[in-house]
Design a protein around this motif. Structure first.
Motif, PDB file in Angstrom:
ATOM      1  N   ALA A  30      41.430  71.218  60.558  1.00  0.00           N
ATOM      2  CA  ALA A  30      42.697  70.581  60.175  1.00  0.00           C
ATOM      3  C   ALA A  30      43.653  71.605  59.576  1.00  0.00           C
ATOM      4  O   ALA A  30      44.848  71.601  59.880  1.00  0.00           O
ATOM      5  CB  ALA A  30      42.442  69.453  59.179  1.00  0.00           C
ATOM      6  N   ARG A  31      43.127  72.488  58.750  1.00  0.00           N
ATOM      7  CA  ARG A  31      43.978  73.529  58.151  1.00  0.00           C
ATOM      8  C   ARG A  31      44.464  74.502  59.222  1.00  0.00           C
ATOM      9  O   ARG A  31      45.619  74.917  59.211  1.00  0.00           O
ATOM     10  CB  ARG A  31      43.197  74.265  57.067  1.00  0.00           C
ATOM     11  CG  ARG A  31      44.044  75.234  56.308  1.00  0.00           C
ATOM     12  CD  ARG A  31      43.324  75.777  55.110  1.00  0.00           C
ATOM     13  NE  ARG A  31      44.234  76.638  54.371  1.00  0.00           N
ATOM     14  CZ  ARG A  31      43.849  77.526  53.489  1.00  0.00           C
ATOM     15  NH1 ARG A  31      42.587  77.657  53.193  1.00  0.00           N
ATOM     16  NH2 ARG A  31      44.726  78.268  52.869  1.00  0.00           N
ATOM     17  N   ASP A  33      44.943  73.791  62.373  1.00  0.00           N
ATOM     18  CA  ASP A  33      45.979  73.071  63.123  1.00  0.00           C
ATOM     19  C   ASP A  33      47.305  73.069  62.371  1.00  0.00           C
ATOM     20  O   ASP A  33      48.375  73.212  62.977  1.00  0.00           O
ATOM     21  CB  ASP A  33      45.548  71.635  63.411  1.00  0.00           C
ATOM     22  CG  ASP A  33      44.484  71.537  64.482  1.00  0.00           C
ATOM     23  OD1 ASP A  33      44.314  72.498  65.256  1.00  0.00           O
ATOM     24  OD2 ASP A  33      43.815  70.487  64.535  1.00  0.00           O
ATOM     25  N   ASP A  34      47.252  72.924  61.049  1.00  0.00           N
ATOM     26  CA  ASP A  34      48.476  72.980  60.242  1.00  0.00           C
ATOM     27  C   ASP A  34      49.164  74.331  60.399  1.00  0.00           C
ATOM     28  O   ASP A  34      50.390  74.402  60.543  1.00  0.00           O
ATOM     29  CB  ASP A  34      48.173  72.725  58.766  1.00  0.00           C
ATOM     30  CG  ASP A  34      47.795  71.285  58.477  1.00  0.00           C
ATOM     31  OD1 ASP A  34      48.057  70.404  59.319  1.00  0.00           O
ATOM     32  OD2 ASP A  34      47.219  71.046  57.389  1.00  0.00           O
ATOM     33  N   TRP A  35      48.383  75.403  60.361  1.00  0.00           N
ATOM     34  CA  TRP A  35      48.951  76.743  60.546  1.00  0.00           C
ATOM     35  C   TRP A  35      49.559  76.890  61.942  1.00  0.00           C
ATOM     36  O   TRP A  35      50.653  77.424  62.091  1.00  0.00           O
ATOM     37  CB  TRP A  35      47.891  77.824  60.315  1.00  0.00           C
ATOM     38  CG  TRP A  35      47.795  78.228  58.889  1.00  0.00           C
ATOM     39  CD1 TRP A  35      46.880  77.813  57.973  1.00  0.00           C
ATOM     40  CD2 TRP A  35      48.670  79.125  58.195  1.00  0.00           C
ATOM     41  NE1 TRP A  35      47.125  78.397  56.761  1.00  0.00           N
ATOM     42  CE2 TRP A  35      48.219  79.213  56.871  1.00  0.00           C
ATOM     43  CE3 TRP A  35      49.790  79.866  58.573  1.00  0.00           C
ATOM     44  CZ2 TRP A  35      48.858  80.002  55.921  1.00  0.00           C
ATOM     45  CZ3 TRP A  35      50.410  80.661  57.620  1.00  0.00           C
ATOM     46  CH2 TRP A  35      49.949  80.718  56.320  1.00  0.00           C
ATOM     47  N   HIS A  36      48.849  76.424  62.958  1.00  0.00           N
ATOM     48  CA  HIS A  36      49.375  76.513  64.325  1.00  0.00           C
ATOM     49  C   HIS A  36      50.715  75.796  64.434  1.00  0.00           C
ATOM     50  O   HIS A  36      51.677  76.338  64.998  1.00  0.00           O
ATOM     51  CB  HIS A  36      48.384  75.907  65.320  1.00  0.00           C
ATOM     52  CG  HIS A  36      47.198  76.765  65.596  1.00  0.00           C
ATOM     53  ND1 HIS A  36      46.187  76.362  66.427  1.00  0.00           N
ATOM     54  CD2 HIS A  36      46.838  77.998  65.155  1.00  0.00           C
ATOM     55  CE1 HIS A  36      45.272  77.297  66.507  1.00  0.00           C
ATOM     56  NE2 HIS A  36      45.645  78.303  65.726  1.00  0.00           N
ATOM     57  N   GLN A  37      50.790  74.584  63.905  1.00  0.00           N
ATOM     58  CA  GLN A  37      52.032  73.813  63.972  1.00  0.00           C
ATOM     59  C   GLN A  37      53.161  74.497  63.212  1.00  0.00           C
ATOM     60  O   GLN A  37      54.300  74.556  63.697  1.00  0.00           O
ATOM     61  CB  GLN A  37      51.803  72.412  63.423  1.00  0.00           C
ATOM     62  CG  GLN A  37      50.936  71.552  64.307  1.00  0.00           C
ATOM     63  CD  GLN A  37      50.624  70.204  63.681  1.00  0.00           C
ATOM     64  OE1 GLN A  37      51.207  69.826  62.670  1.00  0.00           O
ATOM     65  NE2 GLN A  37      49.703  69.478  64.287  1.00  0.00           N
ATOM     66  N   ALA A  38      52.870  75.019  62.032  1.00  0.00           N
ATOM     67  CA  ALA A  38      53.902  75.675  61.227  1.00  0.00           C
ATOM     68  C   ALA A  38      54.412  76.941  61.913  1.00  0.00           C
ATOM     69  O   ALA A  38      55.620  77.191  61.950  1.00  0.00           O
ATOM     70  CB  ALA A  38      53.360  76.004  59.837  1.00  0.00           C
TER      71      ALA A  38
END
Length: 60
Positions: A30-31, A33-38
């Motif tokens: 999840a973390r 994925d957050d980095w990828h999106q940001a």
């Protein structure tokens, strides 16, 4: 993230290398994925593979 975005505006090319979890530790998907999106929102390329190929090729 804000610092990476600010520095990337002054750089000719920016790449972000997302490190894998240390041996014996679980990767927090999840973390990650957050980095990828940001990073995608900033328009910055990212990878989990070693950056040596990019560094050795002259940034092609």
């Amino acid at each position: 993230l804000a610092l990476i975005g600010e520095l990337s505006r002054c750089a000719a090319a920016t790449r972000v290398w997302l490190l894998q979890a240390p041996p014996g530790e679980a990767l927090d998907s999840a973390r990650l994925d957050d980095w990828h999106q940001a990073l995608d929102c900033l328009g910055l390329p990212h990878s989990t593979t070693t950056p040596l190929g990019w560094l050795e090729s002259g940034h092609d």
